[in-house]
Scaffold this motif. Structure first.
Motif, short mmCIF file in Angstrom:
data_model
loop_
_atom_site.label_atom_id
_atom_site.label_comp_id
_atom_site.label_asym_id
_atom_site.label_seq_id
_atom_site.Cartn_x
_atom_site.Cartn_y
_atom_site.Cartn_z
N MET A 18 0.35 -1.11 -0.21
CA MET A 18 0.36 -0.22 -0.08
C MET A 18 1.15 1.33 -0.07
N ILE A 19 1.83 0.99 0.45
CA ILE A 19 2.59 2.64 0.70
C ILE A 19 3.23 2.83 -0.66
N CYS A 20 3.65 2.02 -1.26
CA CYS A 20 4.68 1.72 -2.52
C CYS A 20 3.22 2.38 -3.84
N GLU A 21 2.60 1.52 -3.10
CA GLU A 21 1.56 2.54 -4.66
C GLU A 21 0.39 4.11 -4.18
N LEU A 22 1.20 4.16 -2.44
CA LEU A 22 0.64 5.82 -2.45
C LEU A 22 1.22 6.19 -2.85
N THR A 23 3.46 6.15 -2.40
CA THR A 23 4.25 7.13 -2.71
C THR A 23 4.68 6.70 -4.55
N GLY A 24 4.24 5.73 -4.76
CA GLY A 24 4.71 5.26 -6.22
C GLY A 24 6.40 4.53 -6.39
N MET A 25 6.32 3.81 -5.33
CA MET A 25 7.60 3.74 -4.86
C MET A 25 7.98 2.65 -5.15
#
Lengths: 448, 485
Positions: free
Chosen positions: A121-128
């Motif tokens: 989810m953090i990857c999705e949110l930050t685009g990382m």
């Protein structure tokens, strides 16, 4: 006195001492030399039975002005958003909160999968591309990012905008001493980082540029230009961000950020006087093996069934400990779980709508408050849910007055930026109603 | 036998949501008026879309694939997995603690400040130190904070050449890592045949470049460093300071104090000794206590009591600075404070006495069945070696996995590094004699299986949600996130 957490009866103790062939427990402490044995009684308060203790704790808690009794316009890194009931119910499952770090994956699949989902989810949110399992908070995550950038580039100069949270910069300064980093602060112009100064301060020795967006003043930074400046000098771009703002704003990953950090506190974690919150740390795949802290990875078990484990342990301090660039061990796993539940509850559409709600309320508030005589906006920049106002008297004085109306006023910018006297940083989240915003305006008007 | 659990993303269906947002009660702001288009997100983050019941079932099922202290015995050495009282969870959620902002005016948070002030003092008394900072977020951060203060202390005396931190070969892995991150070089001092710091070796290692010695006492073998006074004198005479790693403080409450042993800095893990929950890997809290010589260097602010109530004191000109955002992990401080008020002075002493009795009892009962490298009296934990079983083809890892079949979390294994096939066992004081006896029965059964039916142990676990996982592939070909198709 009996203690409810201690199950041993006198008979149990007797039987156990018999097995040991001893007469008294004191004999188990004979290895502590006489001269350093503590023979007194600790000078701390006497124990309280649960009902008495509950009353005592309620009294202590009750003497604090909490959000359930006061209307708060404070932000500055800690935000009051609505926390769906499900968040607390999930993190109150004691299988989660009474567990240790998932070192035994066969009986820790719940925690491991939940963290794997958090990372995703953090990857999705930050685009990382890669995120770790969490850091202590956003501020320490930022300092750790500087360490990673230095190790990855083999350079030592860190350029950090003065529009980055003052406490994050303070921690960076502390950490820089141990790691031998040179920290150069870049001043601000009109509420954002002075890009001309950044341009001229950056050189071939620059390991990273650290920028916060929305920045400490609430303003959105020009990440596209900062990216060019950082990468033209072969330094990394480190972006600190507010995850709720990413419901609307272009994620730092799309600008080419190398490391994205921030605090997940706005996502289901109570303010609780500043901690525990939950740092997040996301990087490009290239930096995957340099990430501090723990990472959960997917794998299979002996039957070929999908499962999860802590992985990339070669980076961990207990393996190459003398070469460590980070010593983080415990992180904020339970709060990462809270954030994951929050993100699940809001979902793809909900996060966007919530961000929109924040933006609406804050923009209305800025407009409304700017109509108050003696109140003017300090900056004129794109912002999300926080903005700065110039008042006609010192912020502490205004805030004292607001308290009488059960309002907790905004942050006094002069605390960290002496050049901005009488400047208040105001946060307006989804929790504030039009009535409360108008009420704040009326009090200020009535005072003029 | 084993079964996979769907990811929350795999349960997602467009249009579902598990939360209801309020309608906006203010005039709408045009997005394009507020934020330039090139700064806006073009596609929403792919967060899962599920109903509230989907969400609850998902996380409930995940919780059932997890083992916590409430599920069963958890004798994980050096981690102090004691019972986490329920009242702590209630109290920490009181709005007066959970819903307050770190930047509120001091007069609006007097209860919070009083709690911090009293906790600072209680922890100073328990450790025998002069002042305590509550700011560090965890034990490792406490270590680093302490070492940064030690560095500032030496520098203030013009002693810039002290760049080495001595760490025993039995130390927790964070010790040398913290030393490195603080800018020191970690050097090792050996343990002697009794499992204690070799005073002879220390004399060789210590010198003009010594900044500090980091020591856990009792050490990670569960043994009290009885020569601590002599060790302290050696380090102090060389001009160095002593750092106490409080990970094992559960053994000494009201029995001995690091300050009296000669230590200059100490950190405590509130999530160990003072039973704030481990949370599956945090949040923790790592307060640091110091002797007077180091007070000027403490991170700021500290909570003090004045004529008009409690306040934050930022006035420490020689402070090392800030180490953590805001005021530390306050929610954990609330829990630890509640615990100390529940136990009082006699209760805390009883905690350590029972913890030590439990450990010695387990050690004695297991001694006939496993190798016991250090047979002397232990403190709150002890180490066994699986060498005897290894000769039968059964490794410590196998025995650890076999324990899972009995609903018991294994001890810490393969640590400390100086003991082969190590099992480090810490029962804690909150376990009953019946629980300890059952653990002994299970351990004896496993030892017997190692002799008579080794495959059962080697192939364990048999009854867990998944079997042994392929960690090698996980590290070689990392899959670290879910990705949409």
């Amino acid at each position: 006195m009996n203690f409810r957490y201690l199950p041993m009866t006198e008979e149990d103790r007797r039987e156990m001492l018999d097995v040991l062939g001893l007469d008294s427990v004191d004999q188990l402490f004979q290895d502590i030399p006489e001269n350093i044995r503590f023979k007194g009684r600790l000078d701390i308060p006497e124990p309280m039975p649960e009902p008495v203790l509950t009353r005592h704790m309620k009294r202590l808690a009750g003497s604090n002005a909490s959000f359930d009794r006061y209307t708060s316009f404070l932000g500055a890194g800690t935000y009051e958003h609505y926390i769906p009931s499900v968040v607390n119910h999930v993190i109150s499952r004691s299988e989660f909160y009474t567990a240790y770090t998932p070192y035994q994956p066969e009986i820790s699949q719940g925690e491991l999968q939940a963290i794997f989902e958090f990372q995703s989810m953090i990857c999705e949110l930050t685009g990382m591309e890669v995120a770790n399992s969490s850091m202590y908070d956003g501020a320490t995550a930022l300092a750790e990012a500087a360490g990673v950038a230095s190790a990855a580039t083999r350079k030592r100069k860190i350029l950090v905008s003065r529009a980055v949270h003052p406490e994050a910069r303070a921690i960076l300064t502390t950490q820089a001493k141990g790691l031998g980093l040179e920290v150069v602060e870049i001043t601000c112009k009109d509420g954002v980082t002075d890009l001309e100064e950044l341009e001229s301060a950056g050189d071939a020795a620059t390991a990273a540029v650290i920028i916060q967006s929305p920045n400490f003043f609430g303003n959105v930074e020009d990440l596209a230009r900062v990216e060019q400046i950082a990468h033209a000098r072969r330094g990394l771009l480190i972006v600190s961000t507010n995850p709720v703002a990413l419901g609307l704003l272009k994620p730092p990953g799309e600008y080419g950020a190398d490391i994205v950090v921030g605090d997940a506190q706005p996502m289901g974690i109570p303010a609780q006087f500043g901690g525990p919150h939950c740092g997040f740390f996301a990087v490009t795949r290239k930096l995957m093996r340099k990430v501090p802290g723990r990472i959960v990875g997917q794998t299979r078990d002996e039957d070929g069934v999908r499962g999860f484990v802590l992985t990339l342990q070669a980076r961990e301090q207990h393996i190459r400990r003398e070469k460590a660039t980070s010593n983080i061990c415990s992180n904020q796993a339970l709060n990462a779980l809270a954030a994951a539940v929050w993100m699940t509850a809001l979902g793809k559409q909900g996060l966007r709508e919530l961000a929109r709600l924040n933006l609406n309320k804050a923009h209305y508030a800025r407009k409304r408050l700017s109509q108050v005589p003696g109140v003017t906006p300090l900056f004129d920049r794109p912002f999300f849910n926080e903005f700065a106002l110039r008042l006609d008297r010192p912020v502490p004085e205004v805030n004292q007055r607001l308290l009488q109306g059960n309002i907790i006023g905004g942050y006094d910018l002069a605390r960290d930026y002496p050049e901005w006297e009488n400047a208040m940083l105001v946060a307006v989240t989804d929790m504030r109603t039009k009535e409360e915003i108008d009420g704040l305006a009326r009090i200020l008007e009535g005072w003029a | 036998m084993s079964e996979a659990k769907a990811l929350i993303f795999e349960m997602s269906k467009p249009g579902r949501i598990a939360h209801s947002l309020p309608e906006s009660d203010v005039p709408e702001t045009e997005l394009s008026d507020a934020i330039p288009e090139e700064m806006l997100r073009t596609s929403p983050a792919e967060l899962p879309e599920v109903s509230e019941l989907d969400l609850i079932r998902h996380y409930t099922e995940l919780s059932r694939r997890n083992h916590g202290i409430d599920n069963g015995f958890y004798p994980l050495g050096s981690c102090t997995m004691k019972y986490n009282p329920k009242i702590h969870e209630d109290v920490a959620r009181y709005p007066g603690f959970a819903q307050i902002h770190p930047y509120q005016p001091e007069e609006t948070v007097q209860g919070a400040l009083q709690l911090m002030y009293e906790l600072q003092n209680d922890l100073a008394e328990i450790t025998g130190m002069d002042r305590v900072t509550l700011q560090p977020a965890a034990g490792a951060q406490g270590e680093w904070t302490g070492l940064m203060m030690i560095q500032a202390y030496h520098e203030s005396r013009g002693e810039t050449g002290r760049n080495k931190v001595i760490v025993p070969d039995s130390a927790h892995g964070t010790n040398p890592a913290s030393a490195t991150v603080a800018g020191f070089e970690a050097v090792t001092v050996k343990s002697n045949s009794e499992g204690l710091v070799s005073v002879e070796d220390l004399k060789q290692v210590v010198g003009e470049d010594t900044a500090a010695l980091m020591l856990t006492n009792p050490n990670t073998l569960g043994l009290f460093e009885k020569d601590i006074k002599e060790i302290a004198d050696i380090v102090h005479e060389a001009g160095g300071l002593l750092y106490y790693d409080g990970a094992n403080a559960n053994a000494i409450l009201g029995k001995s104090r690091p300050g009296d042993m000669g230590f200059d800095v100490v950190h405590l893990n509130l999530h160990k000794t003072f039973t704030t929950p481990h949370g599956g890997g945090g949040p923790g809290s790592g307060p640091v206590g110091v002797k007077d010589v180091l007070v000027p260097f403490l991170p700021t602010p500290l909570v003090e009591k004045g004529d008009e109530g409690y306040y934050f004191n930022y006035d420490f000109p020689r402070t090392i600075g800030r180490v953590k955002g805001f005021h530390g992990n306050f929610g954990m401080l609330v829990r630890a404070y509640t615990y100390i008020r529940t136990m009082g002075p006699d209760g805390l002493r009883q905690v350590s006495e029972d913890a030590v009795l439990n450990a010695n009892y387990l050690m004695k009962r297991l001694e006939p069945h496993f190798d016991l490298p250090f047979p002397q009296v232990c403190k709150h934990e002890f180490v066994l070696s699986g060498n005897r079983q290894k000769k039968l083809g059964v490794r410590t890892l196998d025995m650890a996995k076999r324990l899972l079949d009995f609903g018991i979390h294994p001890p810490t294994v393969y640590f400390p590094l100086i003991v082969e096939e190590c099992m480090m066992i810490e029962p804690t004081e909150t376990e009953s004699k019946e629980t300890l006896d059952r653990f002994v029965d299970v351990m004896i059964r496993i030892a017997k299986e190692a002799e008579e039916d080794p495959e059962t142990v080697q192939e364990a676990p048999h009854h867990t949600p998944v079997k042994r996982l392929d960690e090698v592939t996980a590290a070689r070909k990392p899959v670290l996130r879910w990705e949409s198709d």
